[in-house]
Design an enzyme around this catalytic site. Structure first.
Site, mmCIF file in Angstrom:
data_model
loop_
_atom_site.group_PDB
_atom_site.id
_atom_site.type_symbol
_atom_site.label_atom_id
_atom_site.label_comp_id
_atom_site.label_asym_id
_atom_site.label_seq_id
_atom_site.Cartn_x
_atom_site.Cartn_y
_atom_site.Cartn_z
ATOM 1 C CG ASP A 186 0.714 -5.162 -0.660
ATOM 2 O OD1 ASP A 186 1.627 -5.971 -0.466
ATOM 3 O OD2 ASP A 186 0.092 -5.083 -1.738
ATOM 4 C CD GLU A 415 -6.937 -10.560 -2.291
ATOM 5 O OE1 GLU A 415 -8.047 -10.000 -2.369
ATOM 6 O OE2 GLU A 415 -5.878 -9.986 -2.596
HETATM 7 C C1 2M8 Z 1 -1.867 -7.767 -3.404
HETATM 8 O O1 2M8 Z 1 -1.030 -6.709 -3.838
HETATM 9 C C2 2M8 Z 1 -1.238 -5.970 -5.031
HETATM 10 C C3 2M8 Z 1 0.006 -5.142 -5.240
HETATM 11 O O2 2M8 Z 1 1.116 -5.987 -5.406
HETATM 12 C C4 2M8 Z 1 -2.449 -5.057 -4.948
HETATM 13 O O3 2M8 Z 1 -3.059 -4.928 -3.885
HETATM 14 O O4 2M8 Z 1 -2.784 -4.496 -5.987
HETATM 15 C C5 2M8 Z 1 -1.132 -8.406 -2.210
HETATM 16 O O5 2M8 Z 1 -1.986 -9.265 -1.507
HETATM 17 C C6 2M8 Z 1 0.111 -9.136 -2.698
HETATM 18 O O6 2M8 Z 1 0.721 -9.834 -1.646
HETATM 19 C C7 2M8 Z 1 -0.223 -10.105 -3.826
HETATM 20 O O7 2M8 Z 1 0.968 -10.640 -4.348
HETATM 21 C C8 2M8 Z 1 -1.008 -9.421 -4.950
HETATM 22 C C9 2M8 Z 1 -1.537 -10.406 -5.989
HETATM 23 O O8 2M8 Z 1 -2.149 -11.500 -5.366
HETATM 24 O O9 2M8 Z 1 -2.138 -8.714 -4.399
#
Ligand code: 2M8
Length: 453
Positions: A186, A415
């Site tokens: 992102d 993460e």
């Molecule tokens: C993160 O993205 C979400 C939005 O989709 C966020 O930051 O709120 C990213 O690391 C994304 O790649 C990942 O799929 C998600 C959930 O792990 O978190």
């Protein structure tokens, strides 16, 4: 055994302690992590991301497939059951209808009318299309795998048709993303030019929740969230009509990593079609078009670049893993792959204590603690290990694997991590890291990536 046979660690004071944490122990812990997050039909990513996510779900299914294949099936069944009528598989499914300490929740998206008649509300954008890869893997683990393939195949075809119809309107072979969240990567600096290139009008008030879970300095700054939210508001205003969005969306980017994952997913679809004795013509055409599009239009001098369709410009100001993920999916020629590895070396990606930083340490925007701008991530390492192995770069794949394993031994399933100290820089108790550990531990001989059999 290729990768997990021996953990080669530097001999500091904690080496003995670390080596005592065997793969067997980690496997038990990874299973406990998944079991603890199971919600009956799908897996909660963790406390910070309390819903079902687009590309996380197939990753999770691959982990479940190693010890509870029925749950792996359910993970993907519940995701594919929330496919929109236009074929889209949404980025987030809010299974219980609540936002739950997450922003933006269903009220901000207002995408419910599109989410299917009885389905739970969803967000209104996509993520990398790894579902076909997950389905193929899970079917291998199920006693009635062929039935699962039969159920999933038409849904997967609809999903890819949506991508080619709505996201590649000019038939370039390359699909576009319309929000940084759609890339999965992102907050890469590569997106900055496009994200900050448009005028921001008034944004209705909102409250971030992400920084209640992790330290602010690890997450995107408020100025990014304003723009993320402004894009969501535009999608909602267009009532999720793709043509209307396309005409009014200042962020329209052909991301090489997204397209590479689509290539890999097309190869999985080809394989599924053959297993079901169906014609594979459509996914074969998709695979050819996208791999050629990547090679001919987005490759230059040792890496791939994103193309900003809105501003009609290549995004070449930054150096991040996005340029190398296409090793996964089989698009680059062998010569291109060799140049990519030479460039990965030259750009310092293997110089940090733990590889691979998501943004090169040589990039001025590199920040070892900031979301996608430096930390090491399980998602990207998994893709790079597979891609490097496919092209025969086993030593580099092994060194990434060893570093990843050491991070898990030291810190558990997180993460992401600081690429020098290894300290966690994001959310803890991260189920996707546990699932990817299980997948790699079981498939440590790194088979060729989704090559049609
Ligand atoms: C993160 O993205 C979400 C939005 O989709 C966020 O930051 O709120 C990213 O690391 C994304 O790649 C990942 O799929 C998600 C959930 O792990 O978190």
């Amino acid at each position: 055994m290729f990768l997990f046979s021996k953990v080669r660690a530097s001999h500091d004071s904690s080496t003995a302690e670390r080596e005592a944490i065997t793969i067997t122990t980690l496997t038990e812990r990874a299973r406990e992590t998944l079991n603890g997050a199971w919600l009956g039909t799908h897996t909660k990513i963790n406390e910070m991301y309390p819903h079902q996510w687009g590309w996380d779900a197939p990753f999770l299914s691959m982990g479940w497939a190693t010890f509870k294949p029925e749950r792996a099936r359910q993970e993907l069944t519940s995701q594919l059951s929330h496919q929109w009528s236009n074929g889209m598989i949404p980025q987030i499914i809010f299974h219980d209808g609540e936002a739950r300490q997450y922003f933006p929740g269903p009220e901000r998206w207002q995408a419910h009318p599109h989410s299917g008649q009885d389905g739970a509300p969803t967000s209104g954008c996509v993520q990398p299309p790894l579902q076909a890869i997950g389905v193929r893997r899970v079917a291998q683990a199920l006693p009635d795998g062929r039935d699962f393939l039969k159920w999933a195949y038409p849904r997967l075809l609809q999903w890819h048709r949506y991508l080619y119809r709505e996201r590649d309107p000019d038939g370039r072979g390359l699909v576009y993303v319309r929000h940084p969240w759609e890339t999965g990567l992102d907050n890469l600096p590569d997106w900055d030019g496009s994200l900050f290139g448009f005028e921001l009008s008034d944004i209705p008030a909102y409250e971030r929740k992400d920084n209640q879970h992790v330290d602010d300095r690890h997450r995107p700054d408020n100025e990014y969230y304003d723009r993320y939210t402004a894009l969501v508001d535009r999608f909602r205003a267009a009532d999720y009509d793709e043509a209307a969005i396309r005409n009014n969306c200042p962020f329209l980017v052909e991301d090489p990593a997204y397209n590479a994952m689509l290539c890999a997913a097309n190869r999985a679809l080809i394989d599924i079609a053959r297993q079901l004795d169906r014609s594979a013509t459509e996914p074969e055409q998709w695979f050819r078009a996208t791999s050629q599009g990547l090679r001919d239009q987005l490759y230059d001098n040792g890496r791939f670049y994103a193309y900003d369709r809105y501003n009609e410009t290549m995004l070449d100001d930054h150096e991040s893993l996005m340029g190398y993920i296409p090793l996964f999916g089989g698009a680059p020629t062998d010569r291109q792959a060799q140049s990519m590895v030479d460039r990965l070396d030259a750009m310092g990606y293997f110089d940090t204590r733990y590889a691979l930083p998501t943004t090169s340490p040589d990039d001025p925007a590199f920040d070892p603690e900031k979301y996608w701008r430096g930390p090491v991530w399980g998602f990207t390492n998994w893709l790079m290990i597979r891609g490097l192995s496919d092209y025969g770069f086993h030593d580099r794949a092994r060194s990434i694997e060893q570093g990843s394993l050491e991070l898990i031994q030291r810190h558990g399933f997180c993460e992401n991590h600081h690429p020098q100290s290894g300290e966690p820089t994001g959310a803890k108790g991260f189920t996707v890291t546990a699932a990817l550990f299980l997948e790699r531990a079981q498939n440590n001989s790194c088979p060729k990536t989704d090559a049609p059999s």
